[in-house]
Design a protein around this motif. Structure first.
Motif, PDB file in Angstrom:
ATOM      1  N   SER A  90     -26.144 -51.861 -18.305  1.00  0.00           N
ATOM      2  CA  SER A  90     -25.764 -50.616 -18.978  1.00  0.00           C
ATOM      3  C   SER A  90     -26.934 -49.638 -18.988  1.00  0.00           C
ATOM      4  N   VAL A  91     -26.600 -48.397 -19.337  1.00  0.00           N
ATOM      5  CA  VAL A  91     -27.612 -47.343 -19.503  1.00  0.00           C
ATOM      6  C   VAL A  91     -27.161 -46.443 -20.640  1.00  0.00           C
ATOM      7  N   PHE A  92     -28.049 -46.204 -21.588  1.00  0.00           N
ATOM      8  CA  PHE A  92     -27.775 -45.200 -22.622  1.00  0.00           C
ATOM      9  C   PHE A  92     -28.358 -43.887 -22.125  1.00  0.00           C
ATOM     10  N   ALA A  93     -27.486 -42.941 -21.790  1.00  0.00           N
ATOM     11  CA  ALA A  93     -27.923 -41.693 -21.153  1.00  0.00           C
ATOM     12  C   ALA A  93     -28.188 -40.572 -22.147  1.00  0.00           C
ATOM     13  N   GLY A  94     -27.872 -40.790 -23.418  1.00  0.00           N
ATOM     14  CA  GLY A  94     -28.131 -39.756 -24.416  1.00  0.00           C
ATOM     15  C   GLY A  94     -26.935 -39.517 -25.314  1.00  0.00           C
ATOM     16  N   SER A  95     -26.974 -38.436 -26.034  1.00  0.00           N
ATOM     17  CA  SER A  95     -25.890 -38.085 -26.956  1.00  0.00           C
ATOM     18  C   SER A  95     -25.695 -36.577 -26.974  1.00  0.00           C
ATOM     19  N   ILE A 106     -22.894 -43.094 -22.037  1.00  0.00           N
ATOM     20  CA  ILE A 106     -23.418 -44.340 -21.480  1.00  0.00           C
ATOM     21  C   ILE A 106     -22.787 -44.662 -20.116  1.00  0.00           C
ATOM     22  N   TRP A 107     -23.465 -45.522 -19.389  1.00  0.00           N
ATOM     23  CA  TRP A 107     -22.894 -46.158 -18.198  1.00  0.00           C
ATOM     24  C   TRP A 107     -22.838 -47.653 -18.439  1.00  0.00           C
ATOM     25  N   GLN A 108     -21.756 -48.296 -18.020  1.00  0.00           N
ATOM     26  CA  GLN A 108     -21.630 -49.750 -18.115  1.00  0.00           C
ATOM     27  C   GLN A 108     -20.968 -50.282 -16.855  1.00  0.00           C
ATOM     28  N   ASP A 109     -21.370 -51.500 -16.456  1.00  0.00           N
ATOM     29  CA  ASP A 109     -20.714 -52.115 -15.308  1.00  0.00           C
ATOM     30  C   ASP A 109     -19.417 -52.799 -15.757  1.00  0.00           C
ATOM     31  N   LEU A 188     -24.853 -40.035 -12.450  1.00  0.00           N
ATOM     32  CA  LEU A 188     -24.798 -38.974 -13.464  1.00  0.00           C
ATOM     33  C   LEU A 188     -25.671 -39.329 -14.665  1.00  0.00           C
ATOM     34  N   ALA A 189     -25.686 -40.604 -15.045  1.00  0.00           N
ATOM     35  CA  ALA A 189     -26.532 -41.040 -16.162  1.00  0.00           C
ATOM     36  C   ALA A 189     -27.998 -40.756 -15.859  1.00  0.00           C
TER      37      ALA A 189
END
Length: 282
Positions: A90-95, A106-109, A188-189
């Motif tokens: 996963s990636v936390f891309a912000g808020s 977020i991005w998640q697989d 995009l993340a």
């Protein structure tokens, strides 16, 4: 001598039978007390055991470690390693904030999506400006008819409303009316975070971790990290798992031991009371 011995045995037997008859109500009560105590204690043990098994089952699905900001190549190695039971990325891309609604980006697989039980229709975001948005959010913002393939204009935290392609729509309701999660593609993340290249966070469940002691599990984690080229500062152990698993394992055995001790104490107490009563009646 033999006749005296036989006579004594006969007398003792008669006295015992007479005592049992005279104290029948008390003896019956003592037996009932022991049976009820035994039933209650073992019912308690079964209840505790069942509760502990439920907690154990939940803990077995909890990751023991997170590896932060690793490459996709390292992610593939972790996924295929024999020590890995499950791996999610996963990636936390912000808020961002849209009116009164807080947006988590977020991005998640697919593994993470499945574990988090995220129902959706369409295709998970994978490239370009693709996003997955919730039906709930679309309805609240006056776009209930939107579908995968449509374009949506939204600010994802960079201060500018931009056009994004809806590749999927989630049908899961959020826990809070003012909080929504938007899933974006990995490219995009990275773009939203201003990062070149592609890096992800990995959550790992170690094979048979529940049956190992904490030291062995941590040793396997450190070996896995070293062999994959992950630095020490990228390793984040889930101490909550180790603490809860230790408590859960100890609690079950301690409670059962305590229950058995109470059972023995009850039996002893009933026997002592019976002896006291017998002495009073003598």
């Amino acid at each position: 001598m033999g006749m005296d011995s036989n006579y004594n045995k006969s007398v003792i037997k008669k006295l015992t039978i007479r005592d049992l008859k005279n104290n029948l109500p008390r003896n019956v009560l003592a037996c009932i007390t022991i049976m009820l105590s035994t039933t209650l204690i073992f019912a308690f043990i079964l209840y505790v055991s069942g509760t502990q098994e439920e907690k154990s089952a939940l803990l077995k699905d909890v990751s023991q470690v997170s590896f932060k900001s690793i490459t996709l190549q390292q992610a593939e190695i972790l996924k295929k390693d024999k020590r890995t039971e499950w791996a999610g990325f996963s990636v936390f891309a912000g808020s961002a904030k849209n009116g009164n609604t807080h947006l988590k980006i977020i991005w998640q697989d697919k593994n993470y999506m499945k574990k988090d039980n995220i129902p959706y229709y369409g295709r998970l975001p994978s490239s370009g400006n693709e996003i997955m948005i919730s039906q709930e959010y679309l309805e609240r913002t006056g776009m209930p008819q939107s579908k995968p393939g449509d374009i949506i204009t939204i600010d994802l935290g960079d201060g500018t409303a931009r056009n994004y392609n809806i590749s999927a729509i989630s049908t899961k309701h959020s826990k809070s009316a003012n909080s929504q999660t938007i899933y974006v593609s990995l490219p995009l993340a990275m773009k939203l975070m201003g990062i070149e290249g592609e890096f992800v966070d990995a959550s790992i469940i170690i094979n048979n971790a529940w049956d190992m002691d904490a030291g062995t599990t941590k040793e396997q984690i450190m070996e896995l990290a070293a062999e994959t080229g992950i630095r020490e500062e990228q390793i984040e152990l889930n101490y909550s798992f180790f603490n809860q698993s230790l408590v859960s394992k100890l609690a079950a055995s301690d409670i059962i031991t305590f229950a058995l001790v109470i059972f023995l104490v009850l039996i002893s107490a009933v026997q002592v009371l019976a002896m006291i009563q017998a002495l009073k009646d003598a």
